[in-house]
Structures are given as structure tokens and as C-alpha cells.
Write a protein that holds these residues in place. Structure first.
Motif, PDB file in Angstrom:
ATOM      1  N   SER A 153      38.607  43.077  45.314  1.00 48.89           N
ATOM      2  CA  SER A 153      38.020  42.034  43.899  1.00 48.89           C
ATOM      3  C   SER A 153      38.317  40.715  44.382  1.00 48.89           C
ATOM      4  CB  SER A 153      39.029  42.598  42.634  1.00 48.89           C
ATOM      5  OG  SER A 153      38.791  43.855  42.393  1.00 48.89           O
ATOM      6  N   THR A 154      37.649  39.655  43.637  1.00 51.35           N
ATOM      7  CA  THR A 154      37.954  38.485  43.734  1.00 51.35           C
ATOM      8  C   THR A 154      38.797  37.978  42.530  1.00 51.35           C
ATOM      9  OG1 THR A 154      35.648  37.958  44.386  1.00 51.35           O
ATOM     10  CG2 THR A 154      36.561  36.155  43.548  1.00 51.35           C
ATOM     11  N   SER A 278      45.251  31.764  37.725  1.00 53.21           N
ATOM     12  CA  SER A 278      43.719  32.032  38.018  1.00 53.21           C
ATOM     13  C   SER A 278      43.740  33.620  37.750  1.00 53.21           C
ATOM     14  CB  SER A 278      43.603  31.942  39.614  1.00 53.21           C
ATOM     15  OG  SER A 278      43.749  30.652  39.975  1.00 53.21           O
ATOM     16  N   ALA A 279      45.018  34.382  37.840  1.00 54.83           N
ATOM     17  CA  ALA A 279      44.654  35.654  37.313  1.00 54.83           C
ATOM     18  C   ALA A 279      44.699  35.964  36.243  1.00 54.83           C
ATOM     19  CB  ALA A 279      45.887  36.522  38.094  1.00 54.83           C
ATOM     20  N   LEU A 322      50.383  38.730  44.501  1.00 56.91           N
ATOM     21  CA  LEU A 322      49.294  37.767  44.560  1.00 56.91           C
ATOM     22  C   LEU A 322      49.208  37.013  45.783  1.00 56.91           C
ATOM     23  CD1 LEU A 322      48.888  36.252  40.865  1.00 56.91           C
ATOM     24  CD2 LEU A 322      47.636  38.325  41.937  1.00 56.91           C
ATOM     25  N   LEU A 323      50.368  36.527  46.380  1.00 55.78           N
ATOM     26  CA  LEU A 323      50.413  35.530  47.478  1.00 55.78           C
ATOM     27  C   LEU A 323      50.206  36.745  48.771  1.00 55.78           C
ATOM     28  CD1 LEU A 323      50.926  33.347  49.080  1.00 55.78           C
ATOM     29  CD2 LEU A 323      53.243  33.510  48.865  1.00 55.78           C
ATOM     30  N   ASN A 324      50.765  37.837  48.625  1.00 56.86           N
ATOM     31  CA  ASN A 324      50.736  38.689  50.156  1.00 56.86           C
ATOM     32  C   ASN A 324      49.424  39.527  50.013  1.00 56.86           C
ATOM     33  OD1 ASN A 324      53.161  37.743  50.698  1.00 56.86           O
ATOM     34  ND2 ASN A 324      54.385  39.424  50.016  1.00 56.86           N
ATOM     35  N   ASN A 325      48.537  39.579  49.133  1.00 54.34           N
ATOM     36  CA  ASN A 325      47.431  40.350  49.135  1.00 54.34           C
ATOM     37  C   ASN A 325      46.173  39.504  48.857  1.00 54.34           C
ATOM     38  OD1 ASN A 325      48.635  43.319  49.303  1.00 54.34           O
ATOM     39  ND2 ASN A 325      50.084  42.248  48.034  1.00 54.34           N
ATOM     40  N   THR A 326      46.178  38.315  49.237  1.00 52.29           N
ATOM     41  CA  THR A 326      44.889  37.567  49.079  1.00 52.29           C
ATOM     42  C   THR A 326      44.490  36.834  50.349  1.00 52.29           C
ATOM     43  OG1 THR A 326      46.238  35.980  47.982  1.00 52.29           O
ATOM     44  CG2 THR A 326      44.961  37.152  46.537  1.00 52.29           C
ATOM     45  N   LYS A 327      43.305  36.414  50.349  1.00 53.58           N
ATOM     46  CA  LYS A 327      42.741  35.530  51.542  1.00 53.58           C
ATOM     47  C   LYS A 327      41.591  34.505  51.113  1.00 53.58           C
ATOM     48  CE  LYS A 327      39.137  38.814  52.511  1.00 53.58           C
ATOM     49  NZ  LYS A 327      38.495  39.394  53.677  1.00 53.58           N
ATOM     50  N   LEU A 354      36.030  26.658  47.845  1.00 55.20           N
ATOM     51  CA  LEU A 354      37.263  27.619  47.753  1.00 55.20           C
ATOM     52  C   LEU A 354      36.872  28.892  46.958  1.00 55.20           C
ATOM     53  CD1 LEU A 354      40.528  28.118  47.929  1.00 55.20           C
ATOM     54  CD2 LEU A 354      40.489  26.778  45.536  1.00 55.20           C
ATOM     55  N   GLN A 355      37.018  30.265  47.687  1.00 56.37           N
ATOM     56  CA  GLN A 355      37.012  31.329  46.937  1.00 56.37           C
ATOM     57  C   GLN A 355      38.067  32.212  47.453  1.00 56.37           C
ATOM     58  OE1 GLN A 355      33.716  33.960  48.279  1.00 56.37           O
ATOM     59  NE2 GLN A 355      34.296  35.220  46.632  1.00 56.37           N
ATOM     60  N   ILE A 356      38.949  32.904  46.490  1.00 53.76           N
ATOM     61  CA  ILE A 356      39.993  33.704  46.807  1.00 53.76           C
ATOM     62  C   ILE A 356      39.779  35.288  46.528  1.00 53.76           C
ATOM     63  CG2 ILE A 356      42.693  34.108  46.549  1.00 53.76           C
ATOM     64  CD1 ILE A 356      42.752  31.146  45.912  1.00 53.76           C
TER      65      ILE A 356
END
Length: 362
Positions: A153-154, A278-279, A322-327, A354-356
Motif C-alpha cells: 500500500s501507499t 499522512s496516515a 510507520l517508520l520501520n515499515n516504509t520506504k 516524494l512517494q512513500i
């Protein structure tokens, strides 16, 4: 026929399984269920085509007409248990981009569910009234749904609005058209590497969208610069796109010269707040006021079919997850018009997007 991808069908799966389970489990920062932290479900609210239905969790599941409170019909909880198990098996074993499940659709129609997604004007995918055991209150909470059953998911969607503009500065001649002819992957990194080897560097100017720039400044005045520096680390080197890795590098470099002598996690704190907003409601193209749309948090559909949630009450676990599971993901350069050098009034620039996205589950 109802047709949708795994993410869209996952919304129906969450709806069915929550009614089957009668509770929503909280999770730690590693998606493990916290056995002592959960929210008993009182009812799920669902609106389609102007019609509101309430699905009340009791000894049976009661379907109520939301306009007048009358009971339309009721079903055994076992019906929802069986249908949720069946739908999960179908989603786990299906291949392709979109699916139709006729037997599931027939059941949904029988309980007045006629679309895969409920009507929503915000980022909430499902609205639930829970019994909050910690406060005794019975709030209505809106949750966004992220599923591990399909593609990743984005979290922060790309667009022309999410382009960050950098000026290319340095002395000497710069043949920007020749550099744009570099197409070997990763082409953006190779282009940046080429002109940096010629003595040029990058300086952040602004964000293409003034709305996004102001949204970020509302969260934290330093956020535009911090995210710009993360983009430079992402694109100007051949390193990892994982956000936690980039953030550790950024903290070590400390380009904004924060006073880190007392151990204050300036970069981590500010980026975590950005991810949280953002979430829960902030989008690039809409003025952000700080009011969360997804007032409950997010529900994760795990690869084994279990559901867990991150509620604003367990904010620390939510932010760490959120921090540990995004790129930082690279979006389409042609669609969003970035990654090429261009000239404006004798000065040279490049846009980075920028896309996360959530990381793929192993």
C-alpha cells in the motif's frame, strides 16, 4: 458483478471479520497482537447511495435501518465467521489484478452491501463504534485499511504536487541535454552522479505545490527541508530506499545543524509526525488543518488473515510501525514530470518526487 483488486476486497474482508470476531485487536510496533489491548465492537456503520445501515454485534448480528432505527433482519455470527474465512482463502489463492466472487457477492447483497467500498468523504475506509475499555466511552472511530494480501500500500501518494525542486549549482559548463540522455538504471541517480562528478551540487529551492509546502510547515517548520534532504539521500546515492535507514544517515550527517548533544531525536520526531498525519488525513493537494479524518487509526490485514489496529491511543507503537515499515518509492518519471534537468532563466534545476510506500512483506 462486484469487481475489485485485493486491496478493495480486503475492505469487505475487514467488515466481515470484525463482525465475526466482535473485537479489534491492537498491535505492537512489529504487528504482534497485544493480548490485553483490544476494542470490543458495538456496531459498524456503513453508508451506500445515501442509505445508512448499522450492523450491531450482539448474540446475533442485527442489521438496522440507520434512518429510523428499525431492525431489518438478523443473522447468526457463524454466517460472518464462515464468509470471512471463505473470502480470505479466495484472496490468498487468487492471482491477477481484479476478481469477482459470486457467492460472496450474493451474501453481501442479502445484508444490504452492494459495493466494495463504503461512502466516505475522508480517509476512513470503515466506521466503527467501539467500547473503549480504558475510558468507558463508546466513540465512533474511522479507520483506514491497509492490506498485506495484495501489493504494498501507499502511505503518501505521488503527484505533480509532490515534486521537490532543486537548483543545480556550481562553476563551469553544464550540458543538461547530454545528461538527460543517461537512461541506464537507476537513471536519476546516474544523472545526479554525473553532474556531481563535474563539480556541481544540489540545493533545495521549494516544493512545486505551495499547498504541500504549507501543509508540511504546519506540521513542522523544518519538514520541507528535512524531506528534501531525505530525497537527496534516496536519489543521489546507490543506497537503501528504506526510510528508517535514510533517517539514520540523515541524523548522522545532520544537514540542518540541530543541536544533538543532548540526544534529542529531531529528525526522527519530525518525520514520525509527518508519517502519522499522512496516515490519518493529510494529503498533498488539500489544505491540511491538523484535523484527523481517520480518527481511530489504521487497520492492518496481515498476511495470515489476522486484523490488528494502531489506534491514536497507542501512538508510540503506531509511529514506530510507520517508520520501520516504509520506504521512499520512485513513481513514474514521465507521469509526474521529474528526474530530468531543465533550464529556467539561465539556471539549471531538477525535480525529485516524494512517494512513500509500505515495504513488501517477506
Amino acid at each position: 458483478m462486484l469487481t475489485g483488486n485485493k486491496g478493495e476486497w480486503s475492505e469487505i474482508y475487514v467488515f466481515l471479520k470484525l463482525l465475526a470476531d466482535g473485537r479489534l485487536n491492537a498491535a505492537d510496533s512489529n504487528l504482534n497482537i497485544l493480548p490485553d489491548v483490544y476494542y470490543p465492537i458495538i456496531k459498524i456503520l456503513r453508508q451506500e447511495s445515501g442509505i445508512l445501515r448499522e450492523y450491531i454485534v450482539d448474540q446475533q448480528i442485527k442489521i438496522i435501518d440507520g434512518s429510523n432505527g428499525s431492525e431489518l433482519f438478523n443473522l447468526n455470527v457463524s454466517e460472518f465467521v464462515n464468509r470471512s474465512i471463505d473470502l480470505f482463502a479466495k484472496l490468498r489463492n487468487s492471482e491477477g489484478r481484479s476478481f469477482q466472487f459470486e457467492d460472496i457477492e450474493e451474501f453481501l447483497s442479502s445484508i444490504d452491501v452492494n459495493s466494495l467500498t463504503a461512502v466516505s468523504t475522508d480517509k476512513s475506509d470503515i466506521n466503527i463504534i467501539v467500547h473503549d475499555l480504558s475510558t468507558g466511552l463508546k466513540p465512533k472511530l474511522g479507520f483506514s485499511i491497509k492490506s498485506m494480501l495484495g501489493g504494498s500500500s501507499t502511505l503518501f501518494n505521488p503527484g505533480n504536487t509532490t515534486n521537490f525542486i532543486f537548483e543545480i549549482i556550481g562553476m563551469g559548463e553544464l550540458n543538461f541535454m547530454e545528461i538527460n540522455e543517461i537512461v541506464s538504471e537507476p537513471k536519476i541517480t546516474n544523472r545526479i552522479s554525473k553532474f556531481k562528478s563535474m563539480g556541481f551540487n544540489l540545493k533545495f529551492v521549494n516544493i512545486q505545490s505551495s499547498t504541500l509546502q504549507l501543509n508540511l510547515q504546519l506540521i513542522d517548520g523544518s519538514l520541507p527541508e528535512i524531506l528534501a534532504e531525505l530525497l537527496l539521500l534516496r536519489y543521489a546515492s546507490f543506497g537503501s530506499p528504506v526510510l528508517s535507514v535514510l533517517l539514520a544517515q540523515l541524523t548522522e550527517i545532520n544537514p540542518l545543524n540541530f543541536d544533538l548533544s543532548m540526544g534529542h531525536p529531531f529528525y526522527e520526531y519530525k518525520v514520525k509526525n509527518f508519517l502519522t498525519d499522512s496516515a490519518l488525513g493529510m494529503t498533498p493537494a488539500t489544505t491540511w488543518t491538523g484535523k484527523y479524518d481517520a480518527t481511530g487509526g489504521i487497520i492492518i490485514v496481515k498476511s495470515d488473515g489476522e486484523l490488528v489496529c494502531y489506534h491514536i491511543y497507542n501512538r508510540n507503537e503506531f509511529q514506530t510501525y510507520l517508520l520501520n515499515n516504509t520506504k521512499l518509492e520512485q513513481a513514474s518519471t514521465s507521469r509526474y514530470n521529474f528526474g530530468e534537468l531543465y533550464q529556467d532563466n539561465g539556471r539549471f534545476f531538477i525535480k525529485l518526487n516524494l512517494q512513500i510506500r509500505f515495504k513488501a512483506v517477506k
